[in-house]
Design an enzyme around this catalytic site. Structure first.
Site, PDB file in Angstrom:
ATOM      1  N   ASN A  93       0.872  -1.174   0.000  1.00  0.00           N
ATOM      2  CA  ASN A  93       0.000   0.000   0.000  1.00  0.00           C
ATOM      3  C   ASN A  93       0.908   1.223   0.000  1.00  0.00           C
ATOM      4  O   ASN A  93       1.483   1.564   1.033  1.00  0.00           O
ATOM      5  CB  ASN A  93      -0.915  -0.013   1.233  1.00  0.00           C
ATOM      6  CG  ASN A  93      -1.769   1.236   1.327  1.00  0.00           C
ATOM      7  OD1 ASN A  93      -1.833   2.025   0.372  1.00  0.00           O
ATOM      8  ND2 ASN A  93      -2.426   1.442   2.459  1.00  0.00           N
TER       9      ASN A  93
ATOM     10  N   SER B 117       3.226  -1.841  10.492  1.00  0.00           N
ATOM     11  CA  SER B 117       4.681  -1.854  10.711  1.00  0.00           C
ATOM     12  C   SER B 117       5.340  -3.192  10.360  1.00  0.00           C
ATOM     13  O   SER B 117       6.274  -3.613  11.030  1.00  0.00           O
ATOM     14  CB  SER B 117       5.015  -1.474  12.157  1.00  0.00           C
ATOM     15  OG  SER B 117       4.607  -0.145  12.404  1.00  0.00           O
TER      16      SER B 117
HETATM   17  P1  13P Z   1       2.798   0.627   7.828  1.00  0.00           P
HETATM   18  O1  13P Z   1       3.335  -0.652   7.236  1.00  0.00           O
HETATM   19  O2  13P Z   1       3.552   1.849   7.409  1.00  0.00           O
HETATM   20  O3  13P Z   1       2.630   0.509   9.303  1.00  0.00           O
HETATM   21  O4  13P Z   1       1.329   0.823   7.224  1.00  0.00           O
HETATM   22  C1  13P Z   1       0.438  -0.217   7.305  1.00  0.00           C
HETATM   23  C2  13P Z   1      -0.742   0.113   6.490  1.00  0.00           C
HETATM   24  O5  13P Z   1      -1.500   1.001   6.824  1.00  0.00           O
HETATM   25  C3  13P Z   1      -0.947  -0.641   5.242  1.00  0.00           C
HETATM   26  O6  13P Z   1      -2.208  -0.404   4.725  1.00  0.00           O
END
Ligand code: 13P
Length: 263
Positions: A19, A221
């Site tokens: 994403n 994360s």
């Molecule tokens: P992070 O991997 O930056 O924590 O984001 C997760 C997320 O919102 C994926 O849709």
């Protein structure tokens, strides 16, 4: 004696989704997709890229199969006077095959309700876009013992009207809000527990068999240092990766680590 059903339900899929959120111009996106494929050599699990609207068409043109390209949001209406919005058919024609719906950033910053998200899920299905329904509790919900109630509501409301024969077209992404972009990854125990809870809700709505085939991703994360443990966690069928997906090298590392857990 009842005859055994001959209907073949699809098998559970393990999928890795990037994403990119509001990152990467067309030029940057094209650079990324030039670098990515060789880094993924040996990876057989499907790789889906959820990119900004402007990059869907150019990325689709550049990347062949088996990559799947999708959007991060859409409107529930088919067309009309909704300045700044985008319709399912536009995503589809640009080359998108899936759409993230109900991401916590949409719920939080753009005040999207479960009801609105549900209308989008139904519209996506009608338009042959696979919805990835994102759900997740906030820090206060978790601390206040409200996780189950929140997830149950998001699933029940978000999937209202989705027919049993459509449900496996949808994917669920569990993303605890407190773990998004914070570097705080949920522990494998917590993820296993919560994914089991999610599957129980799916089971109460669609039956055990369907629940066991439902793809439930984890997001929050995920990085090359956490991917191995998390992908070996019970009930995790892949990841929805934000920050670590912006760099093709770290995204590819996550893909290899996930592949080892789901050969
Ligand atoms: P992070 O991997 O930056 O924590 O984001 C997760 C997320 O919102 C994926 O849709």
């Amino acid at each position: 004696m009842a005859k055994e059903s001959t209907v073949q339900l699809p098998k559970k899929e393990s999928i890795l989704i990037a994403n990119w959120k509001m990152n990467k111009t067309i030029r940057e996106a094209l650079k990324y997709v030039e670098v990515l494929p060789p880094l993924l050599e040996g990876v057989t699990m499907p790789i889906w890229l959820s990119v900004p609207f402007t990059a869907i068409h150019p990325v689709r043109q550049r990347l062949g199969n088996p990559f799947v390209i999708g959007a991060q949001n859409m409107n529930d209406a088919t067309s009309g006077a909704f300045t700044g919005e985008i319709a399912a058919v536009m995503i589809k024609e640009a080359g998108g095959d899936f759409v993230l719906l109900g991401h916590s950033e949409r719920r939080q910053y753009f005040h999207e309700s479960d009801e609105f998200i549900n209308r989008k899920v139904l519209r996506a299905l009608e338009s042959s876009l696979r919805p990835v329904l994102c759900i997740g509790e906030g820090y206060e919900d978790r601390e206040g013992d409200k996780t189950q109630a929140v997830l149950e509501r998001q699933l029940t409301e978000g999937l209202k009207g989705v027919m049993p024969e459509q449900i496996l077209t949808c994917l669920i992404a569990y993303e605890p809000i407190w773990a998004i972009g914070t570097g705080k990854t949920a522990t494998p125990e917590l993820v296993a527990q919560t994914h089991a809870m999610i599957r129980q809700v799916i089971s109460s709505l669609y039956g055990d068999d369907t629940a066991s085939r439902m793809t439930v991703l984890y997001g929050g994360s995920v990085s090359p240092s956490t991917a191995a443990t998390l992908s070996a966690t019970e009930g995790v069928d892949g990841f929805l990766v934000g920050t670590a997906s912006l760099d093709p090298e770290s995204f590819a590392k996550i893909a290899h680590l996930s592949e080892n857990a789901h050969p």
